[in-house]
Design a protein around this motif. Sequence first.
Motif: not given
Length: 125
Positions: A13-15, A54-56, A60-63
Motif C-alpha cells: 500500500l502506497d508503495g 469512495p469517489s462520488s 471503482r475509484k477509492v481514496a
Amino acid sequence: MSEDYIIVRTETLDGGLFAERINDAIQECLANIYDPNVEQEKVREVQAIIKLKPSSSDSRKVAVFTQVKTKLSQPTPSETIIFAGTKDGEYVAYEQNLNQGNFSFDGEGGAAGDNIVKMKTGGGE
C-alpha cells in the motif's frame, strides 16, 4: 487490470510506505522500552489506521488515507537544584556538576587500583 497495477496488500500500500511506517513505529516503541529514563511498566501502543473514501463520480475509484500513531511511555520526572543570581546585569543560573564518576574501594577502605598508594597513618610505620 493492466500490468501497471498490483493487488493491494498492507506491505504494498502506497508503495510500501504504510508498512515502513508501521515498522518504524514498532522500532520507536522498542527503543522507548529500553530507555532508562521512562517508566518501564507502561504499555506502548502502535495504531495503524486505514480510511477508504469512495469517489462520488466513480465507484471503482477509492481514496486511501493511512496514518500510524504511537503511544509511548513518557520520561520520568527528574529534579535538580540550581543557584540563581545576576552577572553583568543579566539573570543567570548555575547547576553543580554532580557527575563525578564512581570510586571503588577495596575491603580495607582504601581505593583499589595499581596506581594508588596507601598513606601511612600516625605511629610512624
